[in-house]
Write a protein that holds these residues in place. Structure first.
Motif, PDB file in Angstrom:
ATOM      1  N   PHE A   1      -3.611  -7.753  -0.010  1.00 32.61           N
ATOM      2  CA  PHE A   1      -4.771  -6.972  -0.456  1.00 32.61           C
ATOM      3  C   PHE A   1      -4.385  -5.682  -1.170  1.00 32.61           C
ATOM      4  CE2 PHE A   1      -6.720  -9.836   2.539  1.00 32.61           C
ATOM      5  CZ  PHE A   1      -7.882 -10.182   1.865  1.00 32.61           C
ATOM      6  N   ARG A   2      -3.132  -5.625  -1.577  1.00 30.19           N
ATOM      7  CA  ARG A   2      -2.634  -4.434  -2.263  1.00 30.19           C
ATOM      8  C   ARG A   2      -3.513  -4.047  -3.465  1.00 30.19           C
ATOM      9  NH1 ARG A   2       2.973  -5.981  -3.591  1.00 30.19           N
ATOM     10  NH2 ARG A   2       4.030  -4.969  -1.884  1.00 30.19           N
ATOM     11  N   GLY A   3      -3.876  -5.035  -4.253  1.00 33.06           N
ATOM     12  CA  GLY A   3      -4.664  -4.769  -5.463  1.00 33.06           C
ATOM     13  C   GLY A   3      -6.071  -4.269  -5.188  1.00 33.06           C
ATOM     14  N   TYR A   4      -6.524  -4.429  -3.954  1.00 29.98           N
ATOM     15  CA  TYR A   4      -7.884  -3.981  -3.579  1.00 29.98           C
ATOM     16  C   TYR A   4      -7.840  -2.643  -2.826  1.00 29.98           C
ATOM     17  CZ  TYR A   4      -8.883  -8.969  -4.243  1.00 29.98           C
ATOM     18  OH  TYR A   4      -8.991 -10.230  -4.753  1.00 29.98           O
ATOM     19  N   ASP A   5      -6.646  -2.233  -2.458  1.00 31.75           N
ATOM     20  CA  ASP A   5      -6.498  -1.053  -1.602  1.00 31.75           C
ATOM     21  C   ASP A   5      -6.650   0.230  -2.425  1.00 31.75           C
ATOM     22  OD1 ASP A   5      -5.631   1.018  -0.036  1.00 31.75           O
ATOM     23  OD2 ASP A   5      -3.658   0.190   0.405  1.00 31.75           O
ATOM     24  N   PRO A   6      -7.732   0.995  -2.214  1.00 31.75           N
ATOM     25  CA  PRO A   6      -7.939   2.183  -3.058  1.00 31.75           C
ATOM     26  C   PRO A   6      -6.809   3.200  -2.952  1.00 31.75           C
ATOM     27  CG  PRO A   6      -9.519   2.131  -1.237  1.00 31.75           C
ATOM     28  CD  PRO A   6      -8.813   0.819  -1.240  1.00 31.75           C
ATOM     29  N   TYR A   7      -6.174   3.293  -1.783  1.00 28.43           N
ATOM     30  CA  TYR A   7      -5.038   4.225  -1.632  1.00 28.43           C
ATOM     31  C   TYR A   7      -3.908   3.821  -2.578  1.00 28.43           C
ATOM     32  CZ  TYR A   7      -0.717   6.038   0.485  1.00 28.43           C
ATOM     33  OH  TYR A   7       0.515   6.620   0.691  1.00 28.43           O
TER      34      TYR A   7
ATOM     35  N   THR B   1       7.044  -3.243   3.500  1.00 27.29           N
ATOM     36  CA  THR B   1       6.816  -2.306   4.602  1.00 27.29           C
ATOM     37  C   THR B   1       8.139  -2.127   5.354  1.00 27.29           C
ATOM     38  OG1 THR B   1       6.211  -4.052   6.136  1.00 27.29           O
ATOM     39  CG2 THR B   1       4.413  -3.011   4.926  1.00 27.29           C
ATOM     40  N   GLY B   2       8.182  -1.116   6.183  1.00 25.37           N
ATOM     41  CA  GLY B   2       9.452  -0.881   6.877  1.00 25.37           C
ATOM     42  C   GLY B   2       9.296   0.019   8.085  1.00 25.37           C
ATOM     43  N   GLU B   3      10.415   0.587   8.465  1.00 20.11           N
ATOM     44  CA  GLU B   3      10.481   1.387   9.682  1.00 20.11           C
ATOM     45  C   GLU B   3       9.519   2.574   9.636  1.00 20.11           C
ATOM     46  OE1 GLU B   3      13.062   0.527   7.809  1.00 20.11           O
ATOM     47  OE2 GLU B   3      14.680  -0.304   9.022  1.00 20.11           O
ATOM     48  N   VAL B   4       9.387   3.185   8.464  1.00 19.08           N
ATOM     49  CA  VAL B   4       8.536   4.389   8.360  1.00 19.08           C
ATOM     50  C   VAL B   4       7.078   4.031   8.642  1.00 19.08           C
ATOM     51  CG1 VAL B   4       7.732   6.236   6.832  1.00 19.08           C
ATOM     52  CG2 VAL B   4      10.122   5.532   6.769  1.00 19.08           C
ATOM     53  N   ASN B   5       6.622   2.898   8.082  1.00 26.26           N
ATOM     54  CA  ASN B   5       5.230   2.478   8.335  1.00 26.26           C
ATOM     55  C   ASN B   5       4.997   2.291   9.836  1.00 26.26           C
ATOM     56  OD1 ASN B   5       6.218   0.952   5.672  1.00 26.26           O
ATOM     57  ND2 ASN B   5       4.111   1.606   5.430  1.00 26.26           N
ATOM     58  N   LEU B   6       5.937   1.601  10.465  1.00 29.35           N
ATOM     59  CA  LEU B   6       5.769   1.289  11.881  1.00 29.35           C
ATOM     60  C   LEU B   6       5.811   2.558  12.732  1.00 29.35           C
ATOM     61  CD1 LEU B   6       5.470  -1.172  13.740  1.00 29.35           C
ATOM     62  CD2 LEU B   6       7.932  -1.073  14.110  1.00 29.35           C
TER      63      LEU B   6
ATOM     64  N   GLU C   1       3.496   3.210  -0.569  1.00 29.50           N
ATOM     65  CA  GLU C   1       3.273   2.255   0.530  1.00 29.50           C
ATOM     66  C   GLU C   1       4.100   2.608   1.762  1.00 29.50           C
ATOM     67  OE1 GLU C   1       2.563  -2.128  -1.045  1.00 29.50           O
ATOM     68  OE2 GLU C   1       4.299  -1.169  -1.923  1.00 29.50           O
ATOM     69  N   THR C   2       5.241   3.212   1.518  1.00 30.87           N
ATOM     70  CA  THR C   2       6.160   3.559   2.618  1.00 30.87           C
ATOM     71  C   THR C   2       5.472   4.453   3.645  1.00 30.87           C
ATOM     72  OG1 THR C   2       7.913   3.508   0.982  1.00 30.87           O
ATOM     73  CG2 THR C   2       8.457   4.528   3.086  1.00 30.87           C
ATOM     74  N   TYR C   3       4.515   5.275   3.172  1.00 30.42           N
ATOM     75  CA  TYR C   3       3.914   6.277   4.062  1.00 30.42           C
ATOM     76  C   TYR C   3       2.518   5.890   4.539  1.00 30.42           C
ATOM     77  CZ  TYR C   3       7.898   8.753   2.306  1.00 30.42           C
ATOM     78  OH  TYR C   3       9.195   9.086   1.982  1.00 30.42           O
ATOM     79  N   CYS C   4       2.157   4.615   4.380  1.00 30.65           N
ATOM     80  CA  CYS C   4       0.844   4.181   4.869  1.00 30.65           C
ATOM     81  C   CYS C   4       0.974   3.692   6.314  1.00 30.65           C
ATOM     82  CB  CYS C   4       0.288   3.064   3.988  1.00 30.65           C
ATOM     83  SG  CYS C   4      -1.267   2.422   4.631  1.00 30.65           S
ATOM     84  N   PRO C   5       0.348   4.370   7.264  1.00 27.47           N
ATOM     85  CA  PRO C   5       0.480   3.943   8.670  1.00 27.47           C
ATOM     86  C   PRO C   5      -0.100   2.555   8.921  1.00 27.47           C
ATOM     87  CG  PRO C   5      -0.567   6.111   8.507  1.00 27.47           C
ATOM     88  CD  PRO C   5      -0.501   5.556   7.129  1.00 27.47           C
ATOM     89  N   PHE C   6      -1.110   2.162   8.140  1.00 28.93           N
ATOM     90  CA  PHE C   6      -1.699   0.842   8.366  1.00 28.93           C
ATOM     91  C   PHE C   6      -0.682  -0.259   8.078  1.00 28.93           C
ATOM     92  CE2 PHE C   6      -4.442  -2.837   7.387  1.00 28.93           C
ATOM     93  CZ  PHE C   6      -5.126  -2.891   8.587  1.00 28.93           C
ATOM     94  N   GLY C   7       0.245   0.024   7.173  1.00 27.39           N
ATOM     95  CA  GLY C   7       1.326  -0.928   6.888  1.00 27.39           C
ATOM     96  C   GLY C   7       2.120  -1.246   8.148  1.00 27.39           C
ATOM     97  N   GLY C   8       2.190  -0.279   9.064  1.00 20.40           N
ATOM     98  CA  GLY C   8       2.903  -0.495  10.323  1.00 20.40           C
ATOM     99  C   GLY C   8       2.235  -1.563  11.162  1.00 20.40           C
ATOM    100  N   LEU C   9       0.895  -1.563  11.145  1.00 24.91           N
ATOM    101  CA  LEU C   9       0.167  -2.582  11.900  1.00 24.91           C
ATOM    102  C   LEU C   9       0.250  -3.927  11.182  1.00 24.91           C
ATOM    103  CD1 LEU C   9      -1.630  -3.169  14.334  1.00 24.91           C
ATOM    104  CD2 LEU C   9      -3.599  -2.573  12.952  1.00 24.91           C
TER     105      LEU C   9
ATOM    106  N   ALA D   1      -2.302  19.386  -0.597  1.00 20.41           N
ATOM    107  CA  ALA D   1      -0.852  19.150  -0.531  1.00 20.41           C
ATOM    108  C   ALA D   1      -0.547  17.669  -0.355  1.00 20.41           C
ATOM    109  CB  ALA D   1      -0.245  19.963   0.613  1.00 20.41           C
ATOM    110  N   ILE D   2      -1.260  17.005   0.546  1.00 20.97           N
ATOM    111  CA  ILE D   2      -0.962  15.589   0.824  1.00 20.97           C
ATOM    112  C   ILE D   2      -1.380  14.717  -0.358  1.00 20.97           C
ATOM    113  CG2 ILE D   2      -3.099  14.882   2.019  1.00 20.97           C
ATOM    114  CD1 ILE D   2       0.289  14.099   3.447  1.00 20.97           C
ATOM    115  N   THR D   3      -2.474  15.099  -1.027  1.00 19.03           N
ATOM    116  CA  THR D   3      -2.939  14.318  -2.180  1.00 19.03           C
ATOM    117  C   THR D   3      -1.963  14.462  -3.349  1.00 19.03           C
ATOM    118  OG1 THR D   3      -5.187  14.751  -1.452  1.00 19.03           O
ATOM    119  CG2 THR D   3      -4.946  13.916  -3.672  1.00 19.03           C
ATOM    120  N   VAL D   4      -1.523  15.696  -3.594  1.00 16.99           N
ATOM    121  CA  VAL D   4      -0.558  15.926  -4.685  1.00 16.99           C
ATOM    122  C   VAL D   4       0.766  15.230  -4.353  1.00 16.99           C
ATOM    123  CG1 VAL D   4       0.803  17.722  -5.846  1.00 16.99           C
ATOM    124  CG2 VAL D   4      -1.636  18.063  -5.472  1.00 16.99           C
ATOM    125  N   ALA D   5       1.188  15.328  -3.084  1.00 14.55           N
ATOM    126  CA  ALA D   5       2.458  14.692  -2.683  1.00 14.55           C
ATOM    127  C   ALA D   5       2.386  13.180  -2.885  1.00 14.55           C
ATOM    128  CB  ALA D   5       2.765  15.013  -1.221  1.00 14.55           C
ATOM    129  N   ALA D   6       1.250  12.574  -2.537  1.00 15.22           N
ATOM    130  CA  ALA D   6       1.097  11.117  -2.717  1.00 15.22           C
ATOM    131  C   ALA D   6       1.132  10.757  -4.195  1.00 15.22           C
ATOM    132  CB  ALA D   6      -0.208  10.649  -2.075  1.00 15.22           C
TER     133      ALA D   6
END
Lengths: 131, 264
Positions: B144-150, B57-62, B33-41, B11-16
């Motif tokens: 590092f967006r271009g290197y990020d496999p996600y 990045t934004g509020e959702v990441n954080l 990118e909005t849903y990547c928790p690492f973006g919060g850091l 489900a999470i893979t299809v949703a992404a």
């Protein structure tokens, strides 16, 4: 304390909901721009949702679109929500003029050319913008 | 529980993937990118120092990152095992590896000695995390967006994805075949940040010495290749609480989940 296995997915769902729900409580402006004082008089704020405003850079550019617009007092952009809160003097301008200024051609400093269709206002004060 | 977790992962893979395609087609205004928790850091420093988020990045990441810290303190790396789409992809690659190389464990083509494994987990991941955070904090951009496999996998050829980005993704997947879960174990920056929190996480798997027959089914089932059958309690910060071990255990009650008290 022995814990049932379903506690793990339940916790994952709970914290995901807390995270996404908690984001609604946070509102950090990406850009705040005060334009030249436009004189006294009552002020109004219009909330615009704009396609093309998706990060700090694009919000900055959108703010530049209003720098010469008469009657615009302040812009607060929330890029992650694609939102611009524009405060203006109703005696000088109106939301339609503000929308036209935002959707107008955008000067691209790197190429020295004007770009068209960069921003599109899709919502004005919670109402879907007409064509 | 295995079937439920598989459904979560699908489900999470299809949703992404859908979120990435919708954004690429202009049908949605939020990207993966909005849903990547690492973006919060990544954005935390920009928020503290400049009172604004790092670009894209934004509020959702954080908020997701803060929630994830809370989750890790209770349920360890459950996010990785249950809700990370990239973790799911690498786990499936690991399962494919088991079939390809006819292995019974997730050790992969090469069996990495435990000391080397431990050193790589600490050194490589710390280096990757420090580099990404330093660059993001210094530039205010997700450099590092271009290197990020996600991002490369789910953004549907998003901004900053180049031809070489797919090369890197392919190389990481190939590495995942030779060394299952290599990305998660040795490179994932989010995994590095969660590891110390996970190590003190309250939910733990416990083995009953009386009931355990020592068959080793739990060790073979663990995608992280952890030693489950040895200790009485799985303390490793790498445990994702995927519960594959409890599902594989033939003896009821030999492995069970326990919430440790604050004082223990």
């Amino acid at each position: 304390m022995k814990t049932p296995p379903w506690a793990v997915p339940a916790l994952v769902v709970l914290f995901a909901a807390l995270g996404i729900g908690g984001a609604r409580l946070l509102a950090v402006p990406s850009v705040v721009r005060d334009y030249a004082p436009a004189g006294p008089g009552p002020r109004r704020t219009v909330v615009l949702v704009v396609d093309g405003v998706k990060c700090t850079d694009t919000a900055e550019r959108a703010a530049n679109q209003l720098k010469d617009a008469p009657g615009v007092v302040r812009l607060v952009a929330y890029a992650s929500r694609n939102r611009l809160d524009v405060t203006f003097l109703p005696s000088v301008t109106d939301p339609a003029a503000i929308r036209a200024a935002i959707e107008g051609p955008v000067y691209d400093e790197s190429s020295g050319e004007y770009l068209f269709g960069v921003y599109k206002v899709v919502e004005v004060d919670g109402v879907e913008a007409g064509k | 529980m295995r079937r439920l977790r598989f459904l979560f992962q699908v489900a999470i893979t299809v949703a992404a993937a859908i979120a990435g395609v919708r954004f690429a087609l202009g049908w949605a205004r939020t990207s993966v990118e909005t849903y990547c928790p690492f973006g919060g850091l990544e954005t935390a420093y920009a928020l503290l120092a400049r009172k604004r988020f790092t670009c894209a990045t934004g509020e959702v990441n954080l908020a997701l990152f803060v929630a994830l810290v809370g989750l890790a303190l209770i349920a360890r790396k459950a996010f990785c095992g249950w809700a990370c789409p990239l973790g799911a992809v690498f786990e499936w690659t690991g399962r494919l590896s088991r079939r390809l190389f006819k292995r019974h464990t997730f050790q992969g083509f090469w069996s990495i000695p435990p000391r080397v494994d431990a050193a790589l987990k600490v050194l490589l991941r710390t280096a990757v995390t420090a580099t990404i955070l330093a660059a993001s904090w210094a530039t205010g951009e997700l450099v590092f967006r271009g290197y990020d496999p996600y991002y490369v996998l789910f953004s549907a050829h998003g901004h900053d994805v180049r031809t070489w980005s797919y090369g890197i993704l392919g190389a990481l997947l190939a590495l995942g075949l030779l060394v299952p879960m290599a990305w998660c174990k040795y490179l994932c920056p989010l995994g590095a940040v969660l590891w110390p929190l996970s190590a003190v996480g309250r939910l733990r798997l416990e083995r009953s010495e009386e009931a355990c027959t020592g068959c080793g089914a739990c060790d073979r089932a663990c995608p992280q290749a952890l030693d489950v059958s040895g200790p009485l309690q799985v303390r490793s910060g790498e445990c994702t609480l995927c519960l594959e071990c409890t599902g594989a255990c033939p003896t009821p009650g030999a492995l069970s989940l326990h919430l440790k008290g604050a004082g223990r």
